[in-house]
Design a protein around this motif. Structure first.
Motif, PDB file in Angstrom:
ATOM      1  N   LYS A  69     -29.958 -57.926 -11.615  1.00 56.58           N
ATOM      2  CA  LYS A  69     -30.535 -56.597 -11.750  1.00 56.58           C
ATOM      3  C   LYS A  69     -32.023 -56.752 -11.947  1.00 56.58           C
ATOM      4  O   LYS A  69     -32.516 -57.828 -12.215  1.00 56.58           O
ATOM      5  CB  LYS A  69     -29.965 -55.912 -12.995  1.00 56.58           C
ATOM      6  N   VAL A  70     -32.712 -55.618 -11.863  1.00 51.55           N
ATOM      7  CA  VAL A  70     -34.126 -55.660 -12.234  1.00 51.55           C
ATOM      8  C   VAL A  70     -34.188 -56.068 -13.695  1.00 51.55           C
ATOM      9  O   VAL A  70     -33.527 -55.500 -14.548  1.00 51.55           O
ATOM     10  CB  VAL A  70     -34.778 -54.279 -12.028  1.00 51.55           C
ATOM     11  N   ALA A  71     -34.938 -57.091 -13.973  1.00 46.75           N
ATOM     12  CA  ALA A  71     -34.943 -57.642 -15.320  1.00 46.75           C
ATOM     13  C   ALA A  71     -35.576 -56.681 -16.318  1.00 46.75           C
ATOM     14  O   ALA A  71     -36.359 -55.823 -15.948  1.00 46.75           O
ATOM     15  CB  ALA A  71     -35.720 -58.942 -15.317  1.00 46.75           C
ATOM     16  N   GLY A  72     -35.198 -56.842 -17.574  1.00 42.80           N
ATOM     17  CA  GLY A  72     -35.799 -56.043 -18.627  1.00 42.80           C
ATOM     18  C   GLY A  72     -37.248 -56.450 -18.830  1.00 42.80           C
ATOM     19  O   GLY A  72     -37.666 -57.505 -18.385  1.00 42.80           O
ATOM     20  N   ILE A  73     -37.977 -55.587 -19.480  1.00 42.87           N
ATOM     21  CA  ILE A  73     -39.399 -55.888 -19.673  1.00 42.87           C
ATOM     22  C   ILE A  73     -39.603 -56.511 -21.042  1.00 42.87           C
ATOM     23  O   ILE A  73     -39.167 -55.972 -22.050  1.00 42.87           O
ATOM     24  CB  ILE A  73     -40.237 -54.601 -19.514  1.00 42.87           C
TER      25      ILE A  73
ATOM     26  N   VAL B 204     -44.553 -57.400   7.165  1.00 39.19           N
ATOM     27  CA  VAL B 204     -44.557 -56.143   6.404  1.00 39.19           C
ATOM     28  C   VAL B 204     -44.624 -56.413   4.900  1.00 39.19           C
ATOM     29  O   VAL B 204     -44.293 -57.502   4.441  1.00 39.19           O
ATOM     30  CB  VAL B 204     -43.278 -55.306   6.693  1.00 39.19           C
ATOM     31  N   MET B 205     -45.054 -55.389   4.182  1.00 33.63           N
ATOM     32  CA  MET B 205     -45.053 -55.472   2.717  1.00 33.63           C
ATOM     33  C   MET B 205     -44.096 -54.413   2.176  1.00 33.63           C
ATOM     34  O   MET B 205     -44.114 -53.266   2.630  1.00 33.63           O
ATOM     35  CB  MET B 205     -46.457 -55.229   2.171  1.00 33.63           C
ATOM     36  N   LEU B 206     -43.291 -54.812   1.225  1.00 35.45           N
ATOM     37  CA  LEU B 206     -42.393 -53.872   0.560  1.00 35.45           C
ATOM     38  C   LEU B 206     -43.229 -53.039  -0.414  1.00 35.45           C
ATOM     39  O   LEU B 206     -44.070 -53.587  -1.136  1.00 35.45           O
ATOM     40  CB  LEU B 206     -41.333 -54.682  -0.197  1.00 35.45           C
ATOM     41  N   ILE B 207     -43.027 -51.730  -0.418  1.00 30.80           N
ATOM     42  CA  ILE B 207     -43.861 -50.893  -1.279  1.00 30.80           C
ATOM     43  C   ILE B 207     -43.042 -50.173  -2.368  1.00 30.80           C
ATOM     44  O   ILE B 207     -43.483 -49.179  -2.928  1.00 30.80           O
ATOM     45  CB  ILE B 207     -44.729 -49.900  -0.449  1.00 30.80           C
ATOM     46  N   LYS B 208     -41.860 -50.703  -2.642  1.00 35.77           N
ATOM     47  CA  LYS B 208     -41.060 -50.226  -3.780  1.00 35.77           C
ATOM     48  C   LYS B 208     -40.401 -51.432  -4.422  1.00 35.77           C
ATOM     49  O   LYS B 208     -40.149 -52.431  -3.734  1.00 35.77           O
ATOM     50  CB  LYS B 208     -39.935 -49.299  -3.297  1.00 35.77           C
ATOM     51  N   ASN B 209     -40.058 -51.331  -5.679  1.00 33.39           N
ATOM     52  CA  ASN B 209     -39.282 -52.392  -6.323  1.00 33.39           C
ATOM     53  C   ASN B 209     -37.813 -52.162  -6.017  1.00 33.39           C
ATOM     54  O   ASN B 209     -37.282 -51.096  -6.314  1.00 33.39           O
ATOM     55  CB  ASN B 209     -39.478 -52.358  -7.832  1.00 33.39           C
ATOM     56  N   MET B 210     -37.158 -53.159  -5.420  1.00 34.00           N
ATOM     57  CA  MET B 210     -35.755 -53.013  -5.070  1.00 34.00           C
ATOM     58  C   MET B 210     -34.870 -53.860  -5.979  1.00 34.00           C
ATOM     59  O   MET B 210     -33.874 -53.403  -6.494  1.00 34.00           O
ATOM     60  CB  MET B 210     -35.520 -53.430  -3.616  1.00 34.00           C
ATOM     61  N   GLU B 211     -35.212 -55.098  -6.095  1.00 32.77           N
ATOM     62  CA  GLU B 211     -34.482 -56.053  -6.937  1.00 32.77           C
ATOM     63  C   GLU B 211     -35.549 -56.802  -7.702  1.00 32.77           C
ATOM     64  O   GLU B 211     -36.723 -56.699  -7.385  1.00 32.77           O
ATOM     65  CB  GLU B 211     -33.740 -57.053  -6.054  1.00 32.77           C
ATOM     66  N   ASP B 212     -35.136 -57.630  -8.648  1.00 29.15           N
ATOM     67  CA  ASP B 212     -36.172 -58.300  -9.433  1.00 29.15           C
ATOM     68  C   ASP B 212     -37.009 -59.243  -8.585  1.00 29.15           C
ATOM     69  O   ASP B 212     -38.157 -59.516  -8.903  1.00 29.15           O
ATOM     70  CB  ASP B 212     -35.556 -59.057 -10.613  1.00 29.15           C
ATOM     71  N   SER B 213     -36.447 -59.735  -7.488  1.00 26.69           N
ATOM     72  CA  SER B 213     -37.260 -60.625  -6.663  1.00 26.69           C
ATOM     73  C   SER B 213     -37.735 -59.951  -5.383  1.00 26.69           C
ATOM     74  O   SER B 213     -38.416 -60.561  -4.573  1.00 26.69           O
ATOM     75  CB  SER B 213     -36.462 -61.891  -6.335  1.00 26.69           C
ATOM     76  N   LEU B 214     -37.360 -58.712  -5.194  1.00 27.67           N
ATOM     77  CA  LEU B 214     -37.855 -57.948  -4.052  1.00 27.67           C
ATOM     78  C   LEU B 214     -38.627 -56.766  -4.627  1.00 27.67           C
ATOM     79  O   LEU B 214     -38.055 -55.729  -4.942  1.00 27.67           O
ATOM     80  CB  LEU B 214     -36.700 -57.457  -3.187  1.00 27.67           C
ATOM     81  N   VAL B 215     -39.919 -56.976  -4.765  1.00 31.21           N
ATOM     82  CA  VAL B 215     -40.712 -56.011  -5.515  1.00 31.21           C
ATOM     83  C   VAL B 215     -41.850 -55.465  -4.658  1.00 31.21           C
ATOM     84  O   VAL B 215     -42.170 -56.014  -3.595  1.00 31.21           O
ATOM     85  CB  VAL B 215     -41.299 -56.655  -6.789  1.00 31.21           C
ATOM     86  N   ASN B 216     -42.439 -54.405  -5.158  1.00 28.27           N
ATOM     87  CA  ASN B 216     -43.629 -53.848  -4.556  1.00 28.27           C
ATOM     88  C   ASN B 216     -44.642 -54.984  -4.375  1.00 28.27           C
ATOM     89  O   ASN B 216     -45.009 -55.633  -5.344  1.00 28.27           O
ATOM     90  CB  ASN B 216     -44.168 -52.787  -5.528  1.00 28.27           C
ATOM     91  N   GLY B 217     -45.030 -55.243  -3.141  1.00 28.35           N
ATOM     92  CA  GLY B 217     -45.959 -56.348  -2.897  1.00 28.35           C
ATOM     93  C   GLY B 217     -45.296 -57.547  -2.229  1.00 28.35           C
ATOM     94  O   GLY B 217     -45.991 -58.423  -1.729  1.00 28.35           O
ATOM     95  N   SER B 218     -43.950 -57.585  -2.182  1.00 26.32           N
ATOM     96  CA  SER B 218     -43.281 -58.699  -1.502  1.00 26.32           C
ATOM     97  C   SER B 218     -43.584 -58.635  -0.011  1.00 26.32           C
ATOM     98  O   SER B 218     -43.526 -57.565   0.601  1.00 26.32           O
ATOM     99  CB  SER B 218     -41.765 -58.617  -1.689  1.00 26.32           C
ATOM    100  N   ILE B 219     -43.883 -59.804   0.550  1.00 25.69           N
ATOM    101  CA  ILE B 219     -44.226 -59.848   1.978  1.00 25.69           C
ATOM    102  C   ILE B 219     -43.053 -60.456   2.747  1.00 25.69           C
ATOM    103  O   ILE B 219     -42.439 -61.423   2.297  1.00 25.69           O
ATOM    104  CB  ILE B 219     -45.489 -60.711   2.202  1.00 25.69           C
TER     105      ILE B 219
END
Ligand SMILES: Nc1ncnc2c1ncn2[C@@H]1O[C@H](COP(=O)(O)OP(=O)(O)OP(=O)(O)O)[C@@H](O)[C@H]1O
Ligand SMILES: [Mg+2]
Length: 733
Positions: free
Chosen positions: A232-236, A525-540
């Motif tokens: 999951k998206v990790a806690g902060i 392409v660049m991902l512009i939303k956070n999807m998973e903890d390792s697929l985040v806004n800024g992932s190329i």
């Protein structure tokens, strides 16, 4: 105690300026003051705004205005660079404001604040005998995995409903979706991509059986095991200094400006603050107004621009006129009256005169003489990054900290010091020198060495950052033309309460997601939303196929690593074979409908692993504090990423970056561009010239005068950190 601290550290104490009464400003920093920089670039003419005649009587005249929200930061992706003016060496001036160690540690109640026109209240200052904050102890290890990136809090939420197999759509809804791991259209992490489409006929049959079994189970009301997303998206886990700010804002209601160099977690902290404030005011959500200086920044935190919030249009008029305008606009007036906390992100681009106007407007509309009409301010940004956009007149932009009312409105200034983005302390130090415009010969050498081409053994190129929009468009379209595949076009679906389509489009034009995006197989392409903890806004990543959900589902569950990653012909054959196999099976089971194809993107993680994500539309909202969604865009969460504008890159964390400093022309631009990189290995800098690293002298003065808490608090002999932990640190601000 305070006197003692002052006596022990006389150099750290400055006289407050331009303040009608004393407010506390606490600054926590561990950086020594840098020497004054060479100023360069276009010299800015600073004017102090006169709020105009402020006769209260004029507030009641009846002039009708519509709500007039002008949000346009297209100009920030500048079309043409301004001519570069040779740097003028300016003598460091006295700062307009001094953030000073007049620390009101005892006052936790904002109601004690005096009216602006009131007499100076007695300063009631005590100072705790505390050792300086231990940054090392406070922050989590910088080598831990970075679990998130810049995106609004809602992006961390699970998707609205769990994925079910298409032919099980009729199955009853899960009673408690919250408790379940919710899989997405994403493949698990894999170190090596395997051959695609190599499913045997027997494997397909086996799969069919399994699906039937699951279908029957579901018919009987049994729980169908859902494919689990790996993580999951990790806690902060906020660092202590981040927690201290959170506490000061949420629990203690302080008006805070928190700042720090690029990558110190300002955006992460701001999202956390917004989340907590929303929780605090959950019965009255309109008490919290979330705003930012530009449309792009506002869209990133699901807020509105400061102009939109205020209902002042372009805000050029004098305060009395603006007040009239707001009073005739019921919605805007209510916003001003209802707001208890005003969040302002990317404040470096807020004009100082605008800040003063808003401050006066707040007092007048709310009929409350306290600073900003008693509204708690939560402000963040880094003034060493992009400055306010000049408004087209001859008048030079003025920083928000130069506003006359800044010191009276901001009770505490806190400098975040732990850099999360760059784990390499040497690189972080180089960037910090650059930020301050004070670059040592060894750092110049080190940056010049970064002119070599980047060499990675995968198909992803470094993202090139440009100052102007046209350069970005050229670079991206040239690369697209080189690809031979079919051009796929994705049009956004726009909606919202604003009926005027042009106005709505203008608002949405500032959104990260474009109205139309053209993609081909092989496009970076660049991902512009956070999807998973390792697929985040800024992932190329790279587009490897276009496919519908069912095809993706099927192969994700069967093979997982079906797309080879390079979009070659064998993938196409495999995909065609796969579709052939899937179709009869689907019809047999009651109808997989072949729906719209979406881009399947292969993202390469920093550790070399690959993830495939089927990029289906996501939503971006421009939302007023009362929850009204003025404008919304649904679009695939991708932008082309061979090239990106520095404006759009602001706030991003990028693994591979290429910057030609010869093109940079604005103060702060070089620093913003280079500080996106996470490592020296992932950064290529060409034409590095120290004179291109332009820093505004006023900004240097402002930060120089932030007095370190370390300077005024005598460290205890026993250690350098707060012995009693966070509480002590919080009490110190
Ligand atoms: N407490 C934390 N623990 C771990 N990682 C963090 C923490 N805070 C921030 N980060 C990570 O550090 C990186 C930079 O964070 P963020 O974008 O919030 O910095 P910033 O100060 O807003 O930078 P900029 O000024 O460039 O916008 C991100 O990848 C983020 O996930
Ligand atoms: Mg940020």
């Amino acid at each position: 105690m305070f006197k003692k601290a002052v006596k022990d550290h006389p150099g750290g104490v400055h006289k407050p300026l331009q303040s009608n009464f004393l407010r506390a400003n606490t600054i926590v920093t561990s950086k020594p003051s840098p020497p004054p920089p060479q100023s360069s670039g276009v010299k800015r003419k600073i004017e102090m705004h006169n709020g105009g005649e402020s006769s209260l009587g004029s507030l009641h005249s009846s002039v009708y205005f519509d709500e007039n929200d002008f949000d346009d930061d297209l100009d920030l992706d500048i079309d043409e660079p301004l001519p570069f003016t040779a740097p003028a060496v300016s003598k460091p001036t006295k700062p307009d404001i001094v953030t000073y160690p007049t620390i009101d540690l005892t006052s936790s109640n904002d109601n004690n604040a005096a009216p602006l026109n009131g007499s100076q209240p007695q300063s009631n200052i005590t100072y705790p005998e505390l050792p300086p904050a231990s940054q090392e102890r406070a922050a989590p290890s910088s080598s831990i995995q970075i679990p998130w990136s810049s995106s609004p809090p809602s992006h961390f939420q699970p998707p609205p409903r769990p994925r079910t197999l298409p032919w099980l759509k009729e199955a009853k809804e899960e009673p408690d979706q919250e408790k379940k791991e919710l899989p997405r259209f994403v493949t698990p992490k894999r170190t090596k991509p395997s051959e695609p489409w190599n499913k045997s006929a027997s494997a397909i049959k086996e799969e069919q059986k399994e699906l039937r079994r699951e279908y029957k189970k579901n018919q009987k009301g049994e729980e169908v095991p859902q494919p689990q997303s790996e993580e999951k998206v990790a806690g902060i886990f906020l660092s202590d200094e981040q927690k201290a700010v959170l506490d000061a804002v949420v629990e203690r209601g302080k008006s805070i400006f928190f700042t720090g160099s690029a990558g110190t977690g300002k955006s992460v902290l701001m999202r956390e603050i917004i989340k907590h404030l929303r929780r605090k005011y959950k019965r009255e959500p309109d008490r919290v107004a979330v705003t930012a200086s530009t449309g792009l920044a506002a869209c990133n935190i699901e807020g509105v621009t400061l102009h939109s919030f205020a209902g002042i249009g372009l805000g050029k008029e004098a305060v009395p006129e603006l007040v009239k305008k707001i009073k005739k606009n019921q919605k805007a007036r209510n916003r001003w009256l209802r707001t208890k906390v005003l969040v302002v992100d990317e404040v470096s681009m807020v004009d100082g005169d605008l800040f003063d106007k808003l401050e006066e407007i707040a007092r007048r509309i709310r009929n409350n003489g306290r600073p900003f009409g008693g509204i708690q301010l939560v402000v963040t940004g880094d003034f060493f990054q992009l400055p306010p956009v000049p408004d087209g007149s001859n008048r030079e932009a003025k920083f928000a900290f130069s506003a006359a009312s800044w010191n009276t409105c901001i009770q505490h200034t806190i400098l975040l010091t732990h850099v999360f983005r760059q784990r390499d302390p040497e690189f972080a130090a180089m960037l910090n020198e650059m930020r301050l415009g004070n670059i040592s010969p060894s750092t110049i050498d080190a940056f010049r060495k970064l002119s070599r081409p980047l060499n990675f053994h995968d198909s992803l190129d470094a993202t090139e950052l440009f100052p102007t929009r046209s350069e970005v468009e050229n670079a991206n379209s040239q690369r697209m033309h080189r690809l031979s595949g079919e051009l796929m076009t994705f049009n956004a679906v726009d909606s919202g309460t604003i009926q005027d389509v042009q106005h709505r489009e203008k608002l949405l034009s500032n959104c990260m997601a474009p109205q139309t995006i053209h993609l081909k197989k092989g496009a970076q392409v660049m991902l512009i939303k956070n999807m998973e903890d390792s697929l985040v806004n800024g992932s190329i990543g790279r587009v490897v196929a276009f496919m519908d959900e069912s095809t993706f589902d099927y192969y994700r569950d069967n093979e997982g690593d079906f797309a080879g990653g390079d979009g070659n012909a064998s993938d196409d054959e495999g995909l065609a074979r796969a579709r052939k196999k899937l179709k009869p099976m689907a019809h047999k089971e009651g109808g997989v409908t072949v729906t719209r194809k979406w881009p399947l993107v292969c993202f390469v993680q920093p550790d070399g692993t690959e993830r495939h994500l089927l990029c289906q539309p996501e939503a971006w909202k421009i939302e007023l504090p009362n929850g009204e969604v003025q404008a919304q865009r649904q679009q695939v969460p991708l932008i082309l990423a061979w090239a990106l504008s520095i404006h759009k890159a602001q706030g991003q964390t990028l693994q591979r970056v290429k910057v030609d400093l010869g093109r940079v022309f604005e103060k702060g631009q070089a620093y913003v561009a280079l500080s996106r990189a996470t490592s020296q290995a992932g950064l290529q800098v060409t034409r590095f010239e120290p004179r291109k690293v332009m820093v505004h002298p006023k900004v240097v003065d402002f930060y120089n005068n932030l007095v370190s808490i370390n300077q005024v608090i005598k460290p205890k002999k026993t250690g350098s950190g707060f012995e009693n932990g966070l509480d002590e640190f919080i009490n110190a601000i």
